[in-house]
Motif scaffolding. Structure first.
Motif, PDB file in Angstrom:
ATOM      1  N   ASP A  83      47.341  34.433  45.295  1.00  0.00           N
ATOM      2  CA  ASP A  83      48.328  34.720  46.332  1.00  0.00           C
ATOM      3  C   ASP A  83      47.655  35.337  47.561  1.00  0.00           C
ATOM      4  OD1 ASP A  83      50.825  34.758  47.506  1.00  0.00           O
ATOM      5  OD2 ASP A  83      51.345  36.738  46.709  1.00  0.00           O
ATOM      6  N   ALA A  84      46.577  34.683  47.989  1.00  0.00           N
ATOM      7  CA  ALA A  84      45.796  35.164  49.129  1.00  0.00           C
ATOM      8  C   ALA A  84      45.831  34.125  50.233  1.00  0.00           C
ATOM      9  CB  ALA A  84      44.348  35.431  48.706  1.00  0.00           C
ATOM     10  N   ASP A  85      45.711  34.579  51.473  1.00  0.00           N
ATOM     11  CA  ASP A  85      45.740  33.645  52.596  1.00  0.00           C
ATOM     12  C   ASP A  85      44.340  33.259  53.067  1.00  0.00           C
ATOM     13  OD1 ASP A  85      44.960  35.983  53.802  1.00  0.00           O
ATOM     14  OD2 ASP A  85      46.713  36.149  55.111  1.00  0.00           O
ATOM     15  N   SER A  86      43.311  33.725  52.344  1.00  0.00           N
ATOM     16  CA  SER A  86      41.935  33.368  52.679  1.00  0.00           C
ATOM     17  C   SER A  86      41.076  33.517  51.433  1.00  0.00           C
ATOM     18  CB  SER A  86      41.394  34.277  53.789  1.00  0.00           C
ATOM     19  OG  SER A  86      41.242  35.601  53.303  1.00  0.00           O
ATOM     20  N   LEU A  87      39.898  32.890  51.459  1.00  0.00           N
ATOM     21  CA  LEU A  87      38.970  33.051  50.339  1.00  0.00           C
ATOM     22  C   LEU A  87      38.390  34.459  50.293  1.00  0.00           C
ATOM     23  CD1 LEU A  87      37.119  29.614  50.321  1.00  0.00           C
ATOM     24  CD2 LEU A  87      38.671  30.508  48.563  1.00  0.00           C
ATOM     25  N   GLU A  88      38.321  35.134  51.459  1.00  0.00           N
ATOM     26  CA  GLU A  88      37.904  36.527  51.448  1.00  0.00           C
ATOM     27  C   GLU A  88      38.862  37.357  50.599  1.00  0.00           C
ATOM     28  OE1 GLU A  88      37.955  34.657  54.132  1.00  0.00           O
ATOM     29  OE2 GLU A  88      36.116  34.975  55.302  1.00  0.00           O
ATOM     30  N   GLY A  89      40.159  37.060  50.742  1.00  0.00           N
ATOM     31  CA  GLY A  89      41.159  37.763  49.940  1.00  0.00           C
ATOM     32  C   GLY A  89      41.011  37.473  48.466  1.00  0.00           C
ATOM     33  N   VAL A  90      40.723  36.229  48.135  1.00  0.00           N
ATOM     34  CA  VAL A  90      40.485  35.865  46.738  1.00  0.00           C
ATOM     35  C   VAL A  90      39.290  36.641  46.197  1.00  0.00           C
ATOM     36  CG1 VAL A  90      39.792  33.988  45.198  1.00  0.00           C
ATOM     37  CG2 VAL A  90      41.483  33.557  46.989  1.00  0.00           C
ATOM     38  N   PHE A  91      38.207  36.655  46.965  1.00  0.00           N
ATOM     39  CA  PHE A  91      36.977  37.306  46.553  1.00  0.00           C
ATOM     40  C   PHE A  91      37.202  38.789  46.270  1.00  0.00           C
ATOM     41  CE2 PHE A  91      32.639  38.970  47.536  1.00  0.00           C
ATOM     42  CZ  PHE A  91      31.915  38.210  46.640  1.00  0.00           C
ATOM     43  N   LEU A  92      37.929  39.453  47.175  1.00  0.00           N
ATOM     44  CA  LEU A  92      38.167  40.880  47.016  1.00  0.00           C
ATOM     45  C   LEU A  92      39.106  41.168  45.848  1.00  0.00           C
ATOM     46  CD1 LEU A  92      38.482  41.855  50.778  1.00  0.00           C
ATOM     47  CD2 LEU A  92      36.598  42.429  49.238  1.00  0.00           C
ATOM     48  N   GLN A  93      40.150  40.349  45.699  1.00  0.00           N
ATOM     49  CA  GLN A  93      41.092  40.584  44.611  1.00  0.00           C
ATOM     50  C   GLN A  93      40.444  40.351  43.245  1.00  0.00           C
ATOM     51  OE1 GLN A  93      45.169  39.205  44.684  1.00  0.00           O
ATOM     52  NE2 GLN A  93      44.966  38.664  46.847  1.00  0.00           N
ATOM     53  N   ALA A  94      39.467  39.451  43.204  1.00  0.00           N
ATOM     54  CA  ALA A  94      38.791  39.173  41.948  1.00  0.00           C
ATOM     55  C   ALA A  94      37.692  40.187  41.632  1.00  0.00           C
ATOM     56  CB  ALA A  94      38.181  37.771  41.982  1.00  0.00           C
TER      57      ALA A  94
ATOM     58  N   LYS B 236      46.057  30.047  46.067  1.00  0.00           N
ATOM     59  CA  LYS B 236      47.397  30.098  45.476  1.00  0.00           C
ATOM     60  C   LYS B 236      47.400  30.962  44.221  1.00  0.00           C
ATOM     61  CE  LYS B 236      48.932  25.595  47.221  1.00  0.00           C
ATOM     62  NZ  LYS B 236      49.312  24.199  46.847  1.00  0.00           N
ATOM     63  N   LEU B 237      46.364  30.824  43.411  1.00  0.00           N
ATOM     64  CA  LEU B 237      46.277  31.588  42.161  1.00  0.00           C
ATOM     65  C   LEU B 237      46.292  33.088  42.434  1.00  0.00           C
ATOM     66  CD1 LEU B 237      45.751  31.671  39.055  1.00  0.00           C
ATOM     67  CD2 LEU B 237      43.310  31.628  39.600  1.00  0.00           C
TER      68      LEU B 237
ATOM     69  N   ALA C  96      37.644  32.216  37.184  1.00  0.00           N
ATOM     70  CA  ALA C  96      38.588  31.250  37.760  1.00  0.00           C
ATOM     71  C   ALA C  96      37.791  30.111  38.368  1.00  0.00           C
ATOM     72  CB  ALA C  96      39.465  31.905  38.830  1.00  0.00           C
ATOM     73  N   HIS C  97      38.390  28.932  38.369  1.00  0.00           N
ATOM     74  CA  HIS C  97      37.735  27.798  39.033  1.00  0.00           C
ATOM     75  C   HIS C  97      38.806  26.847  39.538  1.00  0.00           C
ATOM     76  CE1 HIS C  97      38.415  25.053  35.590  1.00  0.00           C
ATOM     77  NE2 HIS C  97      38.222  26.125  34.850  1.00  0.00           N
ATOM     78  N   GLY C  98      38.452  26.089  40.550  1.00  0.00           N
ATOM     79  CA  GLY C  98      39.388  25.139  41.128  1.00  0.00           C
ATOM     80  C   GLY C  98      39.015  24.852  42.571  1.00  0.00           C
TER      81      GLY C  98
END
Length: 241
Positions: free
Chosen positions: A225-236, A222-223, A213-215
């Motif tokens: 559905d996380a409220d922080s980049l930590e959440g993005v990192f963990l979900q990915a 938003k992609l 993913a990039h952006g």
């Protein structure tokens, strides 16, 4: 759109182990671009391809509209590796003078750049000491100063703030933002620190040798559905050190 970095369909393996798989990436000029992902994802290998330290098995890499590798191109790239490459028997000042001598700077320019870089990383009062006596954090700070020494158009920084205290880390990032905004420099940085990732204009998430993913930081939240980049990192699928 003026591009500083163009990576097109690049793959790289070491032996039978694929490290990068069909990676494509564009970094606009005057932008801070972050690479995030777990250890072993391929970030450092990608960085080394941009500098010309490794060659891709397939695909092309262009930096400042020049195909990599190119020896002359190194005059315009400041590179800070993940592992410090310093002369420990020399003083901090001698290290800075040696690396400054590799670039097309006259003596006055060398002196000015050494003073600027040393002050930025708060090593001015430590330059007379041998680097072998430096702490790990001081060595990282000296490596960052060396990356800035020739006033490069492109800064490539592989986890630049590991081992640096929070106050100095903030100062370094404020300077990176100033270099982008006032001097138009392009900066590519790898990081495991999510508040640093949030300061980037754009991010690429690297996992198992692919960009998944990039952006912008906001668009990635938003992609996923996380409220922080930590959440993005963990979900990915990321994991911290």
């Amino acid at each position: 759109m003026n591009l500083t970095v163009q990576v097109e369909d690049v793959s790289k393996s070491f032996g039978s182990r694929p490290v990068l798989r069909h990676v494509s990436l564009e970094v606009e000029s005057g932008q801070i671009y972050g690479l995030i992902g777990p250890s072993g994802a391929g970030k450092t290998t990608l960085v080394k391809l941009l500098v010309g330290m490794d060659l891709p098995d397939s695909g092309t890499v262009r930096v400042l509209d020049t195909k990599v590798p190119n020896l002359d191109l190194l005059q315009s790239i400041g590179y800070m590796a993940q592992s410090d490459a310093l002369y420990t028997e020399l003083t901090g000042a001698e290290n800075l003078k040696f690396f400054a001598s590799l670039f097309k700077l006259n003596k006055a320019e060398q002196a000015a750049r050494i003073a600027y870089a040393a002050e930025l990383v708060k090593l001015t009062n430590e330059l007379s000491k041998k680097v072998g006596a430096y702490s790990g954090g001081m060595k990282r700070r000296l490596s960052l100063a060396i990356a800035l020494i020739q006033n490069p158009k492109l800064l490539i920084l592989d986890e630049p703030t590991v081992g640096i205290d929070p106050e100095l880390r903030l100062q370094v990032w404020n300077e990176l933002i100033r270099l982008k905004e006032r001097e138009g420099k392009t900066i590519l940085v790898t990081t495991h620190v999510m508040d640093e990732a949030g300061r980037c204009d754009r991010l690429a998430m690297v996992r198992e040798g692919r960009i998944i993913a990039h952006g912008t930081p906001d668009s990635l939240m938003k992609l996923y559905d996380a409220d922080s980049l930590e959440g993005v990192f963990l979900q990915a699928g990321g994991s911290g050190r």
